[in-house]
Write an enzyme that holds these catalytic residues in place. Structure first.
Site, PDB file in Angstrom:
ATOM      1  N   HIS A  39     -72.031  78.830   9.419  1.00 21.04           N
ATOM      2  CA  HIS A  39     -71.766  78.101  10.659  1.00 21.04           C
ATOM      3  C   HIS A  39     -70.391  78.461  11.213  1.00 21.04           C
ATOM      4  O   HIS A  39     -69.527  78.943  10.491  1.00 21.04           O
ATOM      5  CB  HIS A  39     -71.821  76.586  10.424  1.00 21.04           C
ATOM      6  CG  HIS A  39     -70.715  76.094   9.541  1.00 21.04           C
ATOM      7  ND1 HIS A  39     -70.774  76.181   8.163  1.00 21.04           N
ATOM      8  CD2 HIS A  39     -69.509  75.533   9.831  1.00 21.04           C
ATOM      9  CE1 HIS A  39     -69.664  75.685   7.644  1.00 21.04           C
ATOM     10  NE2 HIS A  39     -68.867  75.287   8.643  1.00 21.04           N
ATOM     11  N   HIS A 132     -64.144  81.040  13.815  1.00 21.89           N
ATOM     12  CA  HIS A 132     -64.389  81.818  12.602  1.00 21.89           C
ATOM     13  C   HIS A 132     -65.641  81.304  11.910  1.00 21.89           C
ATOM     14  O   HIS A 132     -66.086  80.190  12.158  1.00 21.89           O
ATOM     15  CB  HIS A 132     -63.200  81.707  11.638  1.00 21.89           C
ATOM     16  CG  HIS A 132     -63.013  80.331  11.106  1.00 21.89           C
ATOM     17  ND1 HIS A 132     -62.326  79.364  11.821  1.00 21.89           N
ATOM     18  CD2 HIS A 132     -63.449  79.732   9.970  1.00 21.89           C
ATOM     19  CE1 HIS A 132     -62.339  78.238  11.129  1.00 21.89           C
ATOM     20  NE2 HIS A 132     -63.021  78.430   9.997  1.00 21.89           N
TER      21      HIS A 132
END
Length: 193
Positions: A39, A132
């Site tokens: 994720h 990120h």
């Protein structure tokens, strides 16, 4: 860590399977690293009190995604890094895509920075938001030998989708309660577009 909004690749897609395999393989290198779903955390500290609030967040995400040109991918990897922070121990850094930044800022304005939201959210998205995909959560020091293995595994994984994840893979938003150990985190709601 509170309640977070995640943007995820759908299970069964190349992106999901490659990232999940990479996360699990890196977990084996450093004891005590928990497994978790691939994720990108859009925002944390969501102000949600009930299922209705969770639905509003997911509905807002769905509406935002509809404004993005078809085929445009919000996720483009730019680099990878090893850090000292537990939740960012090893990450794939992502480009600051203008649509991703807009989504993050809007979600922060609407559901995190309730008062004086616009100014704070603008500052946050410019100065603090570092998109990120985490590959490892851990507090341990990474040895040079382990770093070399990490580098090779990330390189090999990135070759599978040429640093360009498919916009069709990344299409799920999840509101996640991130309280307690990672293994106890709970998905409060999700939407796949």
């Amino acid at each position: 860590m509170s309640i977070a909004l995640w943007y995820c690749p759908a299970p069964g897609t190349l992106d999901y399977e490659v990232l999940k395999t990479l996360i699990n393989s890196l977990q084996l290198l450093v004891p005590g690293s928990p497994s978790f779903e691939p994720h990108l955390t859009v925002v944390t500290h969501l102000q949600v009190q009930n299922r209705g609030d969770v639905s509003k967040v997911l509905q807002s995400c769905s509406s935002c995604l509809k404004t993005i040109p078809k085929g445009h991918s919000l996720i483009k990897y730019s680099n990878w890094s090893i850090n000292k922070q537990y939740f960012k121990k090893i990450v794939l850094e992502c480009e600051k895509d203008k649509y991703l930044l807009s989504l993050a800022q809007l979600m922060r304005e609407l559901y995190v920075e309730i008062e004086d939201q616009k100014r704070r959210a603008e500052h946050w998205v410019i100065e603090e938001f570092q998109p990120h995909v985490s590959l490892m959560y851990n507090d341990s020091q990474i040895t040079k030998a382990t770093e070399m293995v990490v580098r090779q595994r990330i390189h090999d994984a990135m070759q599978l989708f040429s640093n360009n994840p498919s916009s069709k893979s990344w299409r799920t938003f999840k509101v996640v309660s991130c309280e307690g150990p990672v293994e106890e985190w709970q998905v409060l709601g999700s939407v796949t577009l």
